[in-house]
Design a protein around this motif. Structure first.
Motif, short mmCIF file in Angstrom:
data_model
loop_
_atom_site.label_atom_id
_atom_site.label_comp_id
_atom_site.label_asym_id
_atom_site.label_seq_id
_atom_site.Cartn_x
_atom_site.Cartn_y
_atom_site.Cartn_z
N GLY A 80 -14.89 -6.34 44.03
CA GLY A 80 -13.79 -6.04 43.12
C GLY A 80 -12.54 -5.65 43.88
O GLY A 80 -12.58 -4.77 44.75
N VAL A 81 -11.43 -6.30 43.59
CA VAL A 81 -10.18 -6.01 44.30
C VAL A 81 -9.10 -5.55 43.33
O VAL A 81 -7.91 -5.69 43.59
N ASP A 82 -9.52 -4.97 42.19
CA ASP A 82 -8.54 -4.54 41.20
C ASP A 82 -7.58 -3.51 41.78
O ASP A 82 -6.40 -3.46 41.38
N ASP A 83 -8.04 -2.68 42.72
CA ASP A 83 -7.16 -1.68 43.30
C ASP A 83 -6.16 -2.28 44.29
O ASP A 83 -5.12 -1.68 44.58
N LEU A 84 -6.46 -3.47 44.83
CA LEU A 84 -5.57 -4.11 45.79
C LEU A 84 -4.57 -5.06 45.13
O LEU A 84 -3.53 -5.39 45.74
N LEU A 85 -4.83 -5.51 43.93
CA LEU A 85 -3.95 -6.47 43.28
C LEU A 85 -2.51 -5.99 43.15
O LEU A 85 -1.57 -6.78 43.34
N PRO A 86 -2.27 -4.69 42.86
CA PRO A 86 -0.86 -4.26 42.78
C PRO A 86 -0.10 -4.38 44.09
O PRO A 86 1.15 -4.36 44.09
N SER A 87 -0.81 -4.50 45.22
CA SER A 87 -0.13 -4.61 46.51
C SER A 87 0.21 -6.05 46.87
O SER A 87 0.86 -6.29 47.90
N VAL A 88 -0.20 -7.02 46.07
CA VAL A 88 0.07 -8.42 46.39
C VAL A 88 1.56 -8.70 46.56
O VAL A 88 1.94 -9.47 47.46
N PRO A 89 2.46 -8.10 45.76
CA PRO A 89 3.89 -8.35 46.00
C PRO A 89 4.38 -7.92 47.39
O PRO A 89 5.46 -8.35 47.82
N LEU A 90 3.61 -7.09 48.10
CA LEU A 90 3.99 -6.69 49.44
C LEU A 90 3.65 -7.76 50.48
O LEU A 90 4.13 -7.70 51.61
N LEU A 91 2.81 -8.73 50.12
CA LEU A 91 2.39 -9.76 51.05
C LEU A 91 3.46 -10.83 51.22
O LEU A 91 4.20 -11.14 50.28
N PRO A 92 3.55 -11.44 52.39
CA PRO A 92 4.49 -12.56 52.56
C PRO A 92 4.11 -13.72 51.66
O PRO A 92 2.93 -13.90 51.34
N PRO A 93 5.05 -14.53 51.23
CA PRO A 93 4.73 -15.69 50.39
C PRO A 93 3.69 -16.58 51.07
O PRO A 93 3.78 -16.87 52.26
N GLY A 94 2.71 -16.98 50.30
CA GLY A 94 1.65 -17.84 50.81
C GLY A 94 0.45 -17.10 51.34
O GLY A 94 -0.60 -17.72 51.56
N ALA A 95 0.56 -15.80 51.57
CA ALA A 95 -0.59 -15.02 52.03
C ALA A 95 -1.64 -14.95 50.93
O ALA A 95 -1.31 -14.81 49.75
N ARG A 96 -2.91 -15.01 51.31
CA ARG A 96 -4.00 -15.03 50.33
C ARG A 96 -4.80 -13.74 50.39
O ARG A 96 -5.12 -13.25 51.48
N LEU A 97 -5.12 -13.23 49.20
CA LEU A 97 -6.04 -12.09 49.07
C LEU A 97 -7.41 -12.64 48.73
O LEU A 97 -7.57 -13.34 47.73
N CYS A 98 -8.41 -12.32 49.56
CA CYS A 98 -9.78 -12.79 49.34
C CYS A 98 -10.69 -11.60 49.08
O CYS A 98 -10.55 -10.56 49.71
N ASN A 99 -11.62 -11.77 48.16
CA ASN A 99 -12.59 -10.71 47.93
C ASN A 99 -13.87 -11.00 48.72
O ASN A 99 -13.93 -11.96 49.49
N ALA A 100 -14.87 -10.16 48.52
CA ALA A 100 -16.13 -10.28 49.27
C ALA A 100 -17.27 -10.63 48.34
O ALA A 100 -18.35 -10.04 48.42
N ARG A 101 -17.06 -11.57 47.48
CA ARG A 101 -18.10 -12.02 46.56
C ARG A 101 -19.36 -12.35 47.35
O ARG A 101 -19.32 -13.10 48.33
N GLY A 102 -20.47 -11.79 46.94
CA GLY A 102 -21.74 -12.04 47.60
C GLY A 102 -22.14 -11.00 48.62
O GLY A 102 -23.33 -10.82 48.90
N LEU A 103 -21.15 -10.29 49.17
CA LEU A 103 -21.45 -9.33 50.23
C LEU A 103 -22.34 -8.19 49.75
O LEU A 103 -23.24 -7.75 50.47
N HIS A 104 -22.09 -7.71 48.53
CA HIS A 104 -22.81 -6.53 48.04
C HIS A 104 -23.89 -6.87 47.02
O HIS A 104 -24.41 -5.97 46.36
N ASP A 105 -24.22 -8.15 46.89
CA ASP A 105 -25.19 -8.53 45.86
C ASP A 105 -26.52 -7.80 46.01
O ASP A 105 -27.04 -7.20 45.07
N ALA A 106 -27.09 -7.84 47.21
CA ALA A 106 -28.42 -7.25 47.42
C ALA A 106 -28.40 -5.75 47.21
O ALA A 106 -29.24 -5.19 46.50
N SER A 107 -27.42 -5.08 47.81
CA SER A 107 -27.38 -3.63 47.74
C SER A 107 -27.11 -3.14 46.32
O SER A 107 -27.75 -2.20 45.84
N THR A 108 -26.15 -3.78 45.64
CA THR A 108 -25.82 -3.36 44.28
C THR A 108 -26.96 -3.65 43.31
O THR A 108 -27.26 -2.85 42.42
N ALA A 109 -27.60 -4.80 43.48
CA ALA A 109 -28.74 -5.13 42.63
C ALA A 109 -29.88 -4.14 42.83
O ALA A 109 -30.55 -3.73 41.88
#
Length: 320
Positions: A80-109
């Motif tokens: 979840g990157v809901d807390d980082l989304l408001p900072s996207v306007p600070l990024l240079p144009p074309g910069a991509r924000l990526c999340n970690a889908r899959g990283l926490h599947d085992a632990s969270t499950a």
């Protein structure tokens, strides 16, 4: 800010894990380690790939962004990157924000199943009895023969169902934003919840926090749950209306197990702490021994894709 001792002319990546401890990183990049401390390891203006420090406040993780004028990728280590989304306007144009889908599947499950079993079998009460030196046997419900509804059937939801397979549940109901068919069977739409909730003995919330899911588990949602049902939230606190949940807990009609709360951290004296029938853990779905090897694998893969100019995984948004 500390002096820049990096020296090289290769593109620079900031990593929250010491780069020398991650085997197989592409040699085309230069690396610096920053875990959110007060001093920067290099000049932020040189950074092109920024992997966000894990379990740090958003004020810390976004602090270098105004200086990262060459940034091309901001890689979170959370799903979840809901807390980082408001900072996207600070990024240079074309910069991509990526999340970690899959990283926490085992632990969270794992934690979701832990909370379900602990709540149903009354483990918190047994722990309190142990502390008091009292032997208090009692009859408790089992997970076997229960109907379990998974709200938010993405990769974590699928991992939860994988682990439920061994517990002889009567039925697993999958719910996501829209209808589809998954490997284990049909996935219902959120709009089907009014018909699905009355049959569920356990509702496990793993949906991301979006404008559509904020407050989704409200008074109406909870009222449709059957008497004695268990609500488990391992997603984000604001998905659940805290006041509405408190009202149900206070009457004893529902049970809850919460790894996330709203507000969070839950302040001392908040009525949720003392509410009957609730088990609370302090947002620990992700931080476990499963984190490090999966984080290293994700960073290695994303950095390799980056230097090869291949499509990155899990792009959430591109800055304009």
């Amino acid at each position: 800010m500390s002096a820049d001792h990096s020296g090289g002319g290769r593109p620079l990546a900031w990593l929250p894990i010491p780069p020398e401890e991650i085997p197989g990183l592409p040699a085309e990049l230069e690396y610096a380690h920053w875990d959110g401390g007060p001093d920067y390891p290099t000049d932020p203006a040189r950074c092109v790939f920024y992997a966000v420090p894990y379990m740090q406040p958003v004020a810390v993780t976004t602090r270098p962004l105004p200086e990262m004028r060459r940034l091309r990728v901001m890689q979170a280590l959370m799903a979840g990157v809901d807390d980082l989304l408001p900072s996207v306007p600070l990024l240079p144009p074309g910069a991509r924000l990526c999340n970690a889908r899959g990283l926490h599947d085992a632990s969270t499950a794992e934690l979701a199943l832990t909370l379900v079993l602990a709540s149903l079998r009354g483990v918190p009460g047994f722990v309190r009895a142990q502390g008091a030196g009292e032997w208090r046997p009692e009859f408790r419900p089992a997970l076997a023969d229960k109907e379990v509804l998974i709200l938010g059937y993405g990769s974590i939801g699928a991992a939860v169902e994988d682990r439920l397979a061994a517990f002889e549940c009567a039925r697993v109901v999958r719910v996501a934003r829209s209808r589809r068919t998954a490997a284990r069977g049909p996935v219902h739409a959120v709009t089907d919840l009014p018909e699905l909730l009355p049959g569920a003995d356990v509702v496990i919330v793993v949906t991301p926090l979006t404008e559509e899911t904020r407050g989704l588990v409200d008074a109406g949602f909870l009222a449709r749950m059957k008497d004695g049902a268990l609500l488990v939230n391992v997603a984000r606190g604001p998905v659940v209306d805290t006041e509405a949940l408190l009202a149900e807990l206070t009457t004893g009609r529902l049970l809850a197990a919460l790894d996330v709360t709203d507000p969070e951290p839950l302040p001392a004296g908040h009525p949720l702490w003392a509410a009957p029938g609730v088990l609370i853990t302090p947002h620990v779905g992700g931080p476990s021994s499963a984190f490090r090897p999966r984080a290293e694998a994700l960073l290695r893969d994303q950095l390799t894709r980056f230097v090869r100019e291949e499509p990155l995984r899990n792009v959430v948004v591109t800055a304009r």
